[in-house]
Design a protein around this motif. Structure first.
Motif, PDB file in Angstrom:
ATOM      1  N   THR A   1       0.838  -1.194   0.000  1.00 48.20           N
ATOM      2  CA  THR A   1       0.000   0.000   0.000  1.00 48.20           C
ATOM      3  C   THR A   1       0.876   1.250   0.000  1.00 48.20           C
ATOM      4  O   THR A   1       2.014   1.234   0.462  1.00 48.20           O
TER       5      THR A   1
ATOM      6  N   ALA B   1      -4.331   0.409  -1.729  1.00 44.28           N
ATOM      7  CA  ALA B   1      -3.806  -0.875  -2.183  1.00 44.28           C
ATOM      8  C   ALA B   1      -3.186  -0.727  -3.563  1.00 44.28           C
ATOM      9  O   ALA B   1      -3.754  -0.097  -4.455  1.00 44.28           O
TER      10      ALA B   1
ATOM     11  N   THR C   1      -1.020   2.627  -8.861  1.00 46.52           N
ATOM     12  CA  THR C   1      -2.008   3.263  -7.985  1.00 46.52           C
ATOM     13  C   THR C   1      -2.898   4.141  -8.865  1.00 46.52           C
ATOM     14  O   THR C   1      -2.648   4.292 -10.064  1.00 46.52           O
TER      15      THR C   1
END
Length: 182
Positions: free
Chosen positions: A146, A151, A165
């Motif tokens: 993360t 996540a 991301t």
């Protein structure tokens, strides 16, 4: 001792058409707050990142840091490198694989909390990437990673260790045929 690039390494470095100075026509346009991997440079750039990076394996935190380095490389999502001081050394076991990056150097792989070949660190670097020594990178395809609680999705293809991301747009190189030398 730092590595010295051979002619084969220099030839591999020259193969890339896109080097972050222009986006190819197939690249996604980033929205506000996003980054295109096609704007990242080649050679790759190392950037300090002070967001909270967390890596979990088998339900245990194996790395947590606000002092990660992010490697930004054309066509790849960023790879986060965590300082060894922020990694649970008891969870790391040296594996047998050795890999070579034409930009960064020679890396050794690690099993992490029983997960095979889930991390790597550079054991010899080219001079421009010496600052990566003593840092570990983790494969989000094998571990739960993360960034500031978001996540991470693994870079497609399984070979590369990029962290996808919401802020990152591609498309991304995957290691699959036809995606390596854009």
């Amino acid at each position: 001792m730092a590595l010295v690039p051979t002619e084969d390494v220099l030839a591999a470095r020259r193969k890339w058409r896109y080097r972050g100075d222009e986006r190819p026509p197939f690249a996604q346009d980033p929205k506000a707050g996003q980054e295109s991997v096609w704007d990242y440079p080649r050679p790759p750039r190392i950037s300090a990142d002070h967001r909270r990076v967390r890596v979990v394996a088998a339900g245990c935190v194996v790395a947590e840091s606000n002092g990660a380095l992010r490697v930004l490389e054309t066509a790849s999502p960023p790879t986060f490198y965590v300082p060894a001081a922020d990694v649970d050394a008891k969870s790391m076991r040296r594996a047998s694989d050795i890999t070579h990056c034409e930009w960064k150097g020679i890396a050794g792989t690690y099993d992490v909390a029983g997960v095979g070949d889930a991390a790597w660190t550079y054991v010899e670097t080219y001079p421009e990437y010496a600052s990566l020594a003593g840092y570990f990178a983790f494969y989000p395809a094998k571990l739960h990673c993360t960034v500031d609680g978001e996540a991470v999705v693994a870079q497609p293809g399984g070979y590369y260790g990029g962290w996808v991301t919401a802020e990152i747009v591609g498309p991304f190189k995957t290691g699959d045929p036809g995606t390596a030398w854009w």
